[in-house]
Design a protein around this motif. Sequence first.
Motif, PDB file in Angstrom:
ATOM      1  N   THR A  14      28.602  30.306  51.280  1.00 54.22           N
ATOM      2  CA  THR A  14      30.059  30.277  51.393  1.00 54.22           C
ATOM      3  C   THR A  14      30.684  29.424  50.288  1.00 54.22           C
ATOM      4  OG1 THR A  14      29.896  28.500  53.016  1.00 54.22           O
ATOM      5  CG2 THR A  14      30.132  30.741  53.856  1.00 54.22           C
ATOM      6  N   ASP A  60      31.548  31.458  47.241  1.00 48.83           N
ATOM      7  CA  ASP A  60      32.777  32.233  47.350  1.00 48.83           C
ATOM      8  C   ASP A  60      34.017  31.361  47.188  1.00 48.83           C
ATOM      9  OD1 ASP A  60      34.314  34.557  47.778  1.00 48.83           O
ATOM     10  OD2 ASP A  60      34.538  34.054  49.897  1.00 48.83           O
ATOM     11  N   GLY A  66      29.584  35.943  50.422  1.00 49.85           N
ATOM     12  CA  GLY A  66      29.793  35.609  49.015  1.00 49.85           C
ATOM     13  C   GLY A  66      30.861  36.453  48.354  1.00 49.85           C
ATOM     14  N   GLY A  67      31.574  37.295  49.120  1.00 50.34           N
ATOM     15  CA  GLY A  67      32.639  38.107  48.565  1.00 50.34           C
ATOM     16  C   GLY A  67      32.195  39.499  48.161  1.00 50.34           C
TER      17      GLY A  67
END
Length: 193
Positions: free
Chosen positions: A77, A80, A136-137
């Motif tokens: 996270t 991101d 992570g997007g």
Amino acid sequence: MDRIARRHGARAARSHGTVETEHGATPQTTGHTGHTGSPLRAPGRAGMAGMAGRIPAKVALPIITALAFGLFTIFRTHTDGTKGGPAMLYGLAAFVVSGALGLVVAHFQSSMLTETRAIAYGVVFGGSLGWCYSLGGEAILKSCAFGFTMGAVMFVVSLYVFRTHRVREPHGEHRPHKTHGSDRRHSLPVATH
């Protein structure tokens, strides 16, 4: 020597004057209390090693794996851009959910067939990594494909390990073939001369 042995929770052996914990030494719990009123415990590493010896592997391994996965989720996270509290909450959620699923699989694995057990490990592993990959997007489709691929890899590896280590399986050999009374071809009598 007896006084030192009792302080560390074991009996001294009468023949040698040494403490033999591997030959049935038992802790003395009567009359010995610390300054807090609780029984004396071995301090430091000896206390932790004693406690670790009582936790079964099918409980300890899923918890350690879930802790590592929670820390990896926090790291993922952060890539991101999520910082601080929300990243910690994602890590805590990953730890709790993956730990609970791991404990369920570990508890019921002895009653599962080999293939079912490998599928269970693949689903938990692939689902966890697919979800973590999406943090992570990444796109949903790409995360699902990644999770499915990792789950398939875990299925193949688990199946290989379970099939090659049949002796250590809790339910024995994988589908052993039994000879029946009506099928005499496999059990011919020994010739007597």
